[in-house]
Design a protein around this motif. Structure first.
Motif, PDB file in Angstrom:
ATOM      1  N   HIS A 184       0.953  -1.365   0.027  1.00 25.33           N
ATOM      2  CA  HIS A 184      -0.065   0.000  -0.005  1.00 25.33           C
ATOM      3  C   HIS A 184       0.823   1.393  -0.042  1.00 25.33           C
ATOM      4  O   HIS A 184       0.319   2.507  -0.642  1.00 25.33           O
ATOM      5  CB  HIS A 184      -0.941   0.046   1.137  1.00 25.33           C
ATOM      6  CG  HIS A 184      -1.834   1.219   1.253  1.00 25.33           C
ATOM      7  ND1 HIS A 184      -1.435   2.504   1.684  1.00 25.33           N
ATOM      8  CD2 HIS A 184      -3.073   1.438   0.756  1.00 25.33           C
ATOM      9  CE1 HIS A 184      -2.429   3.253   1.863  1.00 25.33           C
ATOM     10  NE2 HIS A 184      -3.485   2.627   1.043  1.00 25.33           N
ATOM     11  N   GLY A 185       2.266   1.270   0.343  1.00 26.94           N
ATOM     12  CA  GLY A 185       2.985   2.189   0.283  1.00 26.94           C
ATOM     13  C   GLY A 185       3.288   2.948  -1.033  1.00 26.94           C
ATOM     14  O   GLY A 185       3.682   3.967  -1.358  1.00 26.94           O
ATOM     15  N   TYR A 186       2.823   2.125  -1.947  1.00 27.68           N
ATOM     16  CA  TYR A 186       2.990   2.656  -3.180  1.00 27.68           C
ATOM     17  C   TYR A 186       1.737   3.190  -3.853  1.00 27.68           C
ATOM     18  O   TYR A 186       1.819   3.770  -5.113  1.00 27.68           O
ATOM     19  CB  TYR A 186       3.184   1.366  -4.388  1.00 27.68           C
ATOM     20  CG  TYR A 186       4.682   0.546  -4.008  1.00 27.68           C
ATOM     21  CD1 TYR A 186       5.813   1.273  -4.894  1.00 27.68           C
ATOM     22  CD2 TYR A 186       4.721  -0.434  -3.291  1.00 27.68           C
ATOM     23  CE1 TYR A 186       6.851   0.598  -4.683  1.00 27.68           C
ATOM     24  CE2 TYR A 186       6.193  -1.015  -3.249  1.00 27.68           C
ATOM     25  CZ  TYR A 186       7.145  -0.520  -3.891  1.00 27.68           C
ATOM     26  OH  TYR A 186       8.520  -1.129  -3.646  1.00 27.68           O
ATOM     27  N   CYS A 187       0.703   3.177  -3.079  1.00 27.82           N
ATOM     28  CA  CYS A 187      -0.589   4.268  -3.474  1.00 27.82           C
ATOM     29  C   CYS A 187      -0.184   5.227  -3.177  1.00 27.82           C
ATOM     30  O   CYS A 187      -0.470   5.836  -1.803  1.00 27.82           O
ATOM     31  CB  CYS A 187      -1.717   3.432  -2.663  1.00 27.82           C
ATOM     32  SG  CYS A 187      -1.892   1.623  -3.304  1.00 27.82           S
ATOM     33  N   THR A 188       0.076   6.468  -4.190  1.00 24.35           N
ATOM     34  CA  THR A 188       0.552   7.677  -3.789  1.00 24.35           C
ATOM     35  C   THR A 188      -0.469   8.781  -4.358  1.00 24.35           C
ATOM     36  O   THR A 188      -0.131   9.968  -4.135  1.00 24.35           O
ATOM     37  CB  THR A 188       1.896   7.960  -4.346  1.00 24.35           C
ATOM     38  OG1 THR A 188       1.872   7.681  -5.733  1.00 24.35           O
ATOM     39  CG2 THR A 188       2.908   7.036  -3.715  1.00 24.35           C
TER      40      THR A 188
END
Length: 694
Positions: A184-188
Motif C-alpha cells: 500500500h505504500g506504493y499508493c500515492t
C-alpha cells in the motif's frame, strides 16, 4: 427523520441528474457517488428495499450512462449483498455482471476489472466454492502483476490475510497484512480516497486485531495507535464531508479495539473511555453499526467485570434490540456468551444462566463447525497448482507459436524457390528485349528533343504574332478613334435626316466597339515581368472607374453604388484600371434598365477584396467553365444588344493572376452575378503621393 433526510438528498441528486448539460455516454461520478453513500446508510439500518429503489431511480434518470456508471451500480449491489447482507449467491451474480460490463473495455478500467475478479472470488469463497474462488483470486493477481501495479497487489494480499484471519491462523494473517501495508505504500494518489486512506488504515488496524487475537496485547496497542497516527497524518488531505464522515467512523472502530485491549489488561478506566467514544462515533444509523454492536458487547463485559450489573443488563438489552434489527453473527455469539456470564454472576446455577449457556453453546457449535471446514482450506497449494497450470499453458502456447513459425518458414522458403525460378526465367526473356528497349528509348529521346525545339519555335511565333497584333491594334486605334470622334461631333451638330442620323449612330457604335476590341487586344498575354508597379490608392481608382462608367449606366437608367475603404497597394495602375473597368462595364452591359450595381472593396487578412455585384441576367451553368477562355464562344449580347468580344474576362484574369491574385464569380440565372477580385498585400499606409497618383 434521518431516513427522510437521506431520501431527500438522494432525490435532489436524481433531479440534478436529469439536467440536459451532461454528455451522452460519459461517466457521472458527481451524480452517482453521493447517492451510493445514502443507499449504504439505508441498507445499513435495514431499509434494503428503499435503498435499492433510490439506487435504481438514479441510474434510470441517467441518459445513456457510461461504462463506469453501470459498473458502479453493479459493484454497489455486489457490496450490499456480499458485505452487508451476506447473500453470496446474489453477490456472485452481480460480480459476473461487473466483469461483463468491463470485459470489452479493460484497458480503460483496469482497476475495476481487477476488483471485479476479486469480488467474484469473495462471493465464491462465501459460497464455500473454494477452488473457483482461488482461481478468480489468481486471475486477479496475474492481471495486477502483469501491469506492475504494486498498489493494486495490496487488494489481493489483503484478501489472503482476511482468509487466514477467518481460519484463525492469526500469525499467518499478520504476515500477509504487513505485506499488504508495504504494498500500500506504493499508493500515492491523494485524489483516490479509498486507496490512499481507507485501505491503508484498515490494513494497519487489522494487524493490531491479529495480535490481539494472539494475546500479544502490547503489540496490538502499538498497531492500533499506529493506525490512529496514519489517520492523523493523512486526514488533512481530505475535506469532503463524506470523507470526513468516513474518517470519524474509522476512528470509532479503532477506539473500540483499543478499549478491548485495555479491558483485557484490566485498565478499566482507559477501556471504558475508549469503548464509549467508539460507541458514540458509530452507534448511528448512517455509521457502521455492526462495529458498534461489538463495542457494546465489550463495554457490557467491562460492566460485568466491575460488578455494574444494572448498567450491563441495560446495555445487553439495548444490544439485543440492535441485533434483532440488524443481524450480526459475530456480535450475536458474543452477546449470548455475555448474557450467560451475566446470569451466572447475578443468579449462579439458576435456570436463566443454564438456558443462556445452552443458547450460547448451540450457536458456538455451529460457528465452530463452519470454522473447521474453512480451516481445512489451504490456498498455498491451490495457487502453486494454478501457477503450474499457467506455466504449462504458456509452454503450450509457445509450442504452438513455434510450430506455426516453422510452417510459415517452410511456406516462405517454398515461395522463395518459386520466385527465384520465375526471376531466372524472366531474366532470360528480358535480355532479348533490352536492345529493343534501348533503341526505343533513343528514338523517344530524339523525338522529345525535336518536340522541345518545335515548342520553342511555337512560343517565339506566338510572341511575334502577339507583338504584330499589338502594333496593328495600336496603329488602328488613332484612325478609329478619329472616326468615332467625327461621328460623335456630327451627331451633336444636328440637322441630319433620319437615315443620315442612323448611319452616323451605326458608325459611332461600330467605332466604339472596335476601340474596345483594340484596347483588349493590347492587353492580351499580360505577364508579371511586364508589370509596372507603383503605389496605387484603390479607393480613388475605383471612384474614378465608377465616375467614368456612370455615363454608360445613366443611358440605361442604372444606379452605381460604391462602398470602399482606404487601401494603397503596389499595382500596375493602368492594368488594374482595365480589370475594374471591364468588370463594371460587364455589369452594366448584362443588367436590365433601372437596376442597381454595387461595387464594394474591403480589406481582409492583409489583402484587398473587390466585389462587383449586379442583378442582371446571370451566367448559365453551361458556359460558366468557359467564360475565362480567350476568344471563347461563351460571349453573349447585353440586355440592350451590346456586342461582346469574349476577351475582357480572359484578359482580366491574366492581369489579376500576374499580380498574384484571384478572379472568380458566383452567379444565378435571372438573379445576378458577383465577380470578386482578391489582390494580395502588403497594404501600404496612405500618403499624399499615392492619392495624387491614383
Amino acid at each position: 427523520m434521518r431516513i427522510g433526510l437521506i431520501l431527500s438528498i438522494a432525490c435532489l441528486v436524481v433531479l440534478d441528474a436529469c439536467t440536459p448539460a451532461r454528455e451522452h455516454g460519459q461517466d457521472h461520478p458527481g451524480y452517482v457517488v453521493p447517492v451510493e453513500r445514502a443507499v449504504d446508510s439505508l441498507v445499513t439500518i435495514g431499509q434494503m428495499s428503499r435503498g435499492k429503489a433510490v439506487l435504481d431511480s438514479v441510474y434510470r434518470a441517467l441518459e445513456n450512462p457510461g461504462t463506469g456508471d453501470r459498473y458502479e451500480l453493479l459493484a454497489r449491489l455486489n457490496y450490499i449483498y456480499g458485505a452487508i447482507l451476506h447473500d453470496n449467491t446474489m453477490a456472485s451474480l452481480y460480480a459476473d455482471s461487473m466483469m461483463l460490463v468491463i470485459k470489452e473495455d479493460v484497458d480503460a478500467y483496469p482497476e475495476q476489472w481487477a476488483h471485479s475478479l476479486f469480488s467474484k472470488g469473495d462471493a465464491l469463497l462465501g459460497l464455500k466454492n473454494y477452488g473457483e474462488a482461488f482461481e478468480f483470486y489468481y486471475q486477479g493477481r496475474r492481471f495486477v502483476q502483469q501491469r506492475a501495479d504494486s498498489c493494486g497487489m495490496s487488494q489481493f494480499t489483503n484478501r489472503l490475510a482476511g482468509l487466514r484471519y477467518k481460519q484463525g491462523r492469526y500469525r499467518d494473517a499478520v504476515g500477509y497484512y504487513k505485506e499488504a501495508v508495504l504494498e500500500h505504500g506504493y499508493c500515492t494518489d491523494r485524489t483516490d480516497f479509498y486507496k490512499y486512506f481507507a485501505e491503508g488504515q484498515g490494513q494497519v488496524n487489522s494487524v493490531g486485531i491479529c495480535y490481539e487475537r494472539m494475546n500479544v496485547m502490547d503489540t496490538a496497542l502499538y498497531y492500533y495507535n499506529l493506525a490512529l497516527n496514519f489517520i492523523k497524518e493523512r486526514e488533512p488531505f481530505f475535506t469532503d464531508p463524506r470523507h470526513r464522515d468516513f474518517i470519524e467512523q474509522a476512528k470509532g472502530v479503532i477506539y473500540g479495539n483499543l478499549g478491548g485491549v485495555y479491558l483485557h489488561l484490566k485498565d478499566y478506566g482507559n477501556a471504558e473511555s475508549y469503548l464509549k467514544e467508539g460507541i458514540r462515533l458509530n452507534d448511528r444509523p448512517d455509521h457502521p453499526i455492526r462495529d458498534a454492536q461489538l463495542t457494546k458487547e465489550k463495554l457490557a463485559s467491562l460492566f460485568i467485570e466491575t460488578e455494574r450489573y444494572r448498567e450491563a443488563d441495560e446495555l445487553l438489552r439495548d444490544l439485543r434490540r440492535s441485533l434483532d434489527t440488524i443481524p450480526n453473527r459475530e456480535a450475536e455469539l458474543r452477546w449470548r456468551k455475555r448474557r450467560w456470564i451475566y446470569y451466572d454472576r447475578t443468579a449462579p446455577n439458576g435456570p436463566l444462566a443454564y438456558a443462556a449457556l445452552l443458547n450460547y453453546l448451540q450457536l458456538k457449535d455451529s460457528v465452530d463447525a463452519a470454522q473447521r471446514e474453512l480451516f481445512r482450506v489451504d490456498f498455498v497449494p491451490e495457487f502453486r497448482l494454478l501457477d503450474q497450470e499457467y506455466q504449462v499453458a504458456l509452454l503450450s502456447k509457445e509450442d504452438e507459436q513455434k510450430t506455426m513459425f516453422l510452417w510459415v518458414a517452410i511456406v516462405i522458403l517454398s515461395m522463395s524457390i518459386v520466385i527465384g525460378l520465375l526471376v531466372w526465367y524472366d531474366l532470360r526473356r528480358s535480355r532479348k528485349h533490352v536492345a529493343k528497349l534501348t533503341r526505343l528509348n533513343r528514338t523517344i529521346r530524339e523525338q522529345n528533343i525535336q518536340l522541345h525545339r518545335t515548342l520553342e519555335a511555337l512560343e517565339q511565333s506566338q510572341e511575334d504574332n502577339t507583338r504584330m497584333m499589338k502594333i496593328v491594334a495600336h496603329d488602328l486605334r488613332s484612325p478609329v478613334g478619329g472616326i468615332d470622334m467625327i461621328a460623335a461631333t456630327l451627331l451633336h451638330e444636328g440637322g441630319h435626316t433620319d437615315d443620315h442620323r442612323g448611319m452616323l449612330q451605326l458608325i459611332r457604335t461600330t467605332s466604339t466597339a472596335t476601340l474596345e476590341l483594340i484596347g483588349q487586344l493590347l492587353h492580351v498575354h499580360g505577364k508579371k515581368e511586364n508589370l509596372k508597379l507603383d503605389p496605387v490608392n484603390l479607393h480613388m481608382l475605383l471612384q474614378y472607374c465608377v465616375d467614368v462608367a456612370r455615363f454608360r449606366a445613366n443611358d440605361k437608367g442604372q444606379q452605381l453604388i460604391l462602398e470602399t475603404v482606404p487601401v494603397v497597394m503596389m499595382l500596375d495602375r493602368e492594368r488594374i484600371w482595365r480589370v475594374l473597368s471591364n468588370l463594371i462595364g460587364n455589369a452594366i452591359k448584362f443588367s436590365p434598365d433601372g437596376s442597381a450595381i454595387t461595387i464594394r472593396m474591403m480589406s481582409e487578412s492583409g489583402a484587398a477584396l473587390i466585389e462587383v455585384e449586379d442583378n442582371g441576367i446571370g451566367i448559365p451553368d453551361s458556359i460558366k467553365d468557359r467564360i475565362f477562355d480567350m476568344f471563347t464562344d461563351a460571349k453573349r449580347p447585353g440586355t440592350s444588344g451590346e456586342e461582346s468580344f469574349g476577351l475582357g474576362l480572359a484578359i482580366s484574369k491574366q492581369i489579376v493572376e500576374a499580380h498574384g491574385g484571384r478572379l472568380w464569380f458566383e452567379s444565378s440565372v435571372d438573379r445576378g452575378t458577383v465577380f470578386r477580385v482578391q489582390l494580395p498585400g502588403p497594404i501600404m499606409e496612405i500618403s499624399s503621393t499615392a492619392e495624387h497618383d491614383a
